[in-house]
Design an enzyme around this catalytic site. Structure first.
Site, PDB file in Angstrom:
ATOM      1  CD  GLU A  62       0.048  25.046   2.869  1.00 40.10           C
ATOM      2  OE1 GLU A  62       0.814  26.023   2.978  1.00 40.10           O
ATOM      3  OE2 GLU A  62      -0.530  24.760   1.818  1.00 40.10           O
ATOM      4  NE  ARG A  71       2.201  27.318  -0.857  1.00 39.50           N
ATOM      5  CZ  ARG A  71       2.445  27.908  -2.046  1.00 39.50           C
ATOM      6  NH1 ARG A  71       3.685  28.052  -2.468  1.00 39.50           N
ATOM      7  NH2 ARG A  71       1.463  28.356  -2.787  1.00 39.50           N
ATOM      8  CB  CYS A 128      -4.101  26.833   2.000  1.00 38.32           C
ATOM      9  SG  CYS A 128      -4.976  27.808   0.759  1.00 38.32           S
TER      10      CYS A 128
END
Length: 299
Positions: free
Chosen positions: A288, A170, A218
């Site tokens: 994130e 990520r 997410c």
């Protein structure tokens, strides 16, 4: 900060564009200035213009994974609409950074090319997927990437080979470079099973994620000790609410805008989740989602 944009900006721009109307979270006040950029030369001119005039900017793709401040953004929001798409018979796909990552995943699979099936259903742009090294089902955006074209803050077009880029879970090197991803090339492999894999992925995603709710995707990266969603659920936080923001009842690693959520509601809920999960499981969750403050110079 007080400034105005002279008319020499290469594209027609808007003022006071409501960011909640162009983000998947449905949160955010007005951008002082907003412009859509559809070609690489125009992106070069726009970024150079911002550099020369000391105007703060934010590159926006499809509006996912971003949380704008309730006051908006005191600068220029640049919507990347570069959506070219080319391919050859060897499975080499060149695509604009503004192209839908989900659409690219379904198109490539439908035509019998394997490698991006996981992208189907991810509500972001190709540029955003590269920037975050988005992934699912054991795959990441960087896996099939062979090159990236990038415009730096002074308008210079740079071609990066995949071998010179360090991607991790990520994360990408572009998170630490000012400028904009404008296009990329992927190498895919012919596969008769690609379409069925893609359909299975999108079907599973619809069943296990709040697919139609207002969210940014997410919220947390998965820590080494397990899946963020499972840890949040283990901490008893499913359906927890602060204001109009709520932990999804479908998947605990999603925060949804259940009503008139504000950015402060979401940030407060993120902090609560992090503190509670840390106290109950010992795991540290890292967000994130990109929070974009009103004034980037003040944070």
């Amino acid at each position: 900060m007080k400034y105005s944009i002279p008319m020499k900006i290469p594209n027609q721009y808007q003022t006071n564009c409501l960011l909640k109307e162009i983000t998947t979270f449905g949160i955010g006040g007005p951008a002082k200035y907003f412009v859509e950029v559809r070609t690489i030369p125009d992106m070069q001119k726009t970024l150079l213009f911002c550099y020369q005039n000391e105007i703060p900017y934010f590159i926006l793709g499809k509006g996912s994974n971003s949380l704008f401040d309730d006051r908006g953004f005191n600068g220029l929001v640049i919507a990347n609409r570069i959506d070219c798409l080319e391919k050859n018979e060897k499975g080499c796909w060149h695509v604009g950074a503004g192209y839908s990552f989900s659409l690219l995943g379904s198109q490539t699979a439908r035509q019998g090319w394997e490698g991006l099936e996981f992208a189907s259903g991810i509500p972001g742009s190709v540029g955003g997927a590269i920037f975050m090294n988005a992934g699912a089902n054991g795959r990441e955006t960087a896996d099939n990437l062979i090159s990236v074209d990038f415009v730096d803050e002074q308008g210079k077009l740079i071609h990066f080979k995949r071998s010179n880029l360090n991607f991790q879970y990520r994360t990408s090197p572009f998170q630490n470079i000012k400028g904009a991803i404008v296009s990329a090339t992927f190498q895919l492999n012919a596969s008769q099973e690609a379409r069925q894999k893609q359909l299975s992925i999108i079907d599973y995603r619809k069943k296990t994620q709040p697919y139609k709710a207002k969210s940014a995707g997410c919220v947390f990266r998965n820590p080494n000790c397990g899946h963020a969603g499972a840890l949040i659920e283990q901490a008893g936080l499913k359906e927890t609410k602060i204001g109009g923001a709520a932990v999804s009842s479908v998947h605990a690693n999603f925060i949804i805008n259940s009503g008139l959520a504000t950015s402060q509601d979401v940030l407060a809920l993120i902090r609560l989740i992090q503190e509670t999960v840390k106290a109950k499981t010992g795991a540290e969750l890292e967000s994130e989602i990109r929070y974009v403050p009103y004034d980037v110079n003040q944070g």
